[in-house]
Scaffold this active site. Structure first.
Site, PDB file in Angstrom:
ATOM      1  CE  LYS A  85      -3.699  -2.510   2.363  1.00 41.70           C
ATOM      2  NZ  LYS A  85      -4.425  -2.777   3.742  1.00 41.70           N
ATOM      3  CD  GLN A 127      -3.686  -4.330   6.612  1.00 44.63           C
ATOM      4  OE1 GLN A 127      -3.668  -3.538   5.856  1.00 44.63           O
ATOM      5  NE2 GLN A 127      -4.276  -5.637   6.428  1.00 44.63           N
ATOM      6  CG  ASP A 174      -9.985  -0.281   5.279  1.00 42.76           C
ATOM      7  OD1 ASP A 174      -9.633  -0.698   4.049  1.00 42.76           O
ATOM      8  OD2 ASP A 174      -9.118  -0.557   6.373  1.00 42.76           O
TER       9      ASP A 174
HETATM   10  N1  GUN Z   1      -7.135  -7.020   6.309  1.00 38.58           N
HETATM   11  C1  GUN Z   1      -7.484  -7.798   5.471  1.00 38.58           C
HETATM   12  N2  GUN Z   1      -8.147  -7.122   4.590  1.00 38.58           N
HETATM   13  C2  GUN Z   1      -7.976  -5.920   4.966  1.00 38.58           C
HETATM   14  C3  GUN Z   1      -8.589  -4.863   4.382  1.00 38.58           C
HETATM   15  O1  GUN Z   1      -9.227  -4.592   3.227  1.00 38.58           O
HETATM   16  N3  GUN Z   1      -8.510  -3.330   5.130  1.00 38.58           N
HETATM   17  C4  GUN Z   1      -7.823  -3.540   6.323  1.00 38.58           C
HETATM   18  N4  GUN Z   1      -7.774  -2.435   6.873  1.00 38.58           N
HETATM   19  N5  GUN Z   1      -7.301  -4.756   6.693  1.00 38.58           N
HETATM   20  C5  GUN Z   1      -7.399  -5.862   6.044  1.00 38.58           C
END
Ligand code: GUN
Length: 303
Positions: free
Chosen positions: A55, A99, A122
């Protein structure tokens, strides 16, 4: 037997990324502002470390201001909340991503609810969940994986999905439920299937569009797929691969890919399907969030 078309998520993600980079440059020229994305990682989960690194790399590649906060696994909940509060107030940060999963001693929903909805790239805050469910997509931030899956479906079937039957397998808050909301808004007839669904093969056989998001390797069999259906495989499962050597593993989706090739009209591979789209849509959400916070119009293509 017909051979399904492969949906190239990598190529579509690259086109989205190029478009975001161009719009990010325009924003910098016009307003002197770079979209700012902060990613918060608590703990050392190896998969999360890889995602967060990717990311950060992608954010830099599209010209964003990218900040990564790495906290150790034992960080008290209050410290994580304090960091989110500080990011909420930071004018250089337009998007905040915490995350998941968080360590067990931290209340995930408390942290997610603290993120300002307008910075919630998100799309996990109840305000954004509510806006999406209420059909106000243009005011919401939409979770990245379902948003990316919808882009792939439209690239395959065209922009008008009305009247199509869609089955979403899996009812998670991150994928299944928002995916169903998006497809419903596209006027599909949507079924959400899950572990208690009876006669799952028959339910899947009725679908023009199948989105598999259960996290069970190769669970959806080829002969469940209606001839010509569009299959979006969200699963990323690591399984032993003794054919490659001792202790070797490989990534597979939730769909038995080789079997499905003989039935589907189009299918996403794993890896290289939905995965690259998730990060591309995170960039799109961050640009959208920045523009809204600056009081500018949407100016976001539907991809
Ligand atoms: N962990 C697994 N998928 C995601 C996601 O789409 N966003 C976040 N923040 N954590 C994750």
């Amino acid at each position: 037997m017909p051979q399904a078309e492969l949906i190239d998520g990598k190529a579509v993600a690259a086109s989205v990324r190029d478009e975001i980079a161009r719009r990010s440059r325009d924003l910098l020229k016009a307003q002197g502002v770079k979209p700012g994305l902060a990613v918060v990682l608590v703990g050392e989960d190896p998969a999360s470390q890889v995602y967060v690194r990717n990311k950060d790399k992608m954010a830099q590649a599209v010209g964003f201001h990218s900040v990564k906060h790495t906290l150790d696994a034992g960080t008290p909940e209050e410290d994580v909340l304090a960091l989110v509060r500080a990011l909420n107030e930071d004018p250089d940060i337009h998007g905040i991503l915490v995350q998941l999963p968080l360590p067990a001693h931290i209340d995930e929903s408390k942290v997610l609810r603290l993120v300002k909805p307008e910075k919630d790239v998100d799309g996990f805050h109840p305000i954004n969940v509510g806006l999406l469910t209420a059909g106000e997509r243009s005011a919401a931030l939409v979770p990245c994986t379902p948003a990316g899956s919808l882009v792939l479906i439209k690239r395959t079937l065209g922009p008008d999905l009305s009247g199509k039957t869609a089955v979403v397998i899996g009812r998670s808050n991150i994928v299944g439920k928002p995916m169903a909301s998006l497809l419903l808004q596209e006027s599909c007839t949507v079924t959400i299937a899950h572990s208690r669904t009876r006669d799952l093969p028959d339910v899947v056989r009725a679908a023009d569009i199948v989105v598999a998001a259960v996290g069970r390797p190769q669970m959806v069999r080829g002969d469940w797929i209606k001839d010509g259906a569009t299959v979006i495989d969200v699963g990323i499962n690591r399984i032993p691969a003794p054919d490659l050597g001792p202790d070797k593993t490989r990534l597979v989706g939730d769909v038995a890919f080789d079997e499905a090739l003989g039935h589907a009209g189009a299918i996403t591979p794993v890896p290289g399907g939905v995965g690259p789209m998730t990060i591309a849509m995170l960039m799109s959400n961050t640009l959208t969030a920045a523009r809204r916070q600056l009081g500018l119009g949407e100016d976001i293509p539907a991809f």
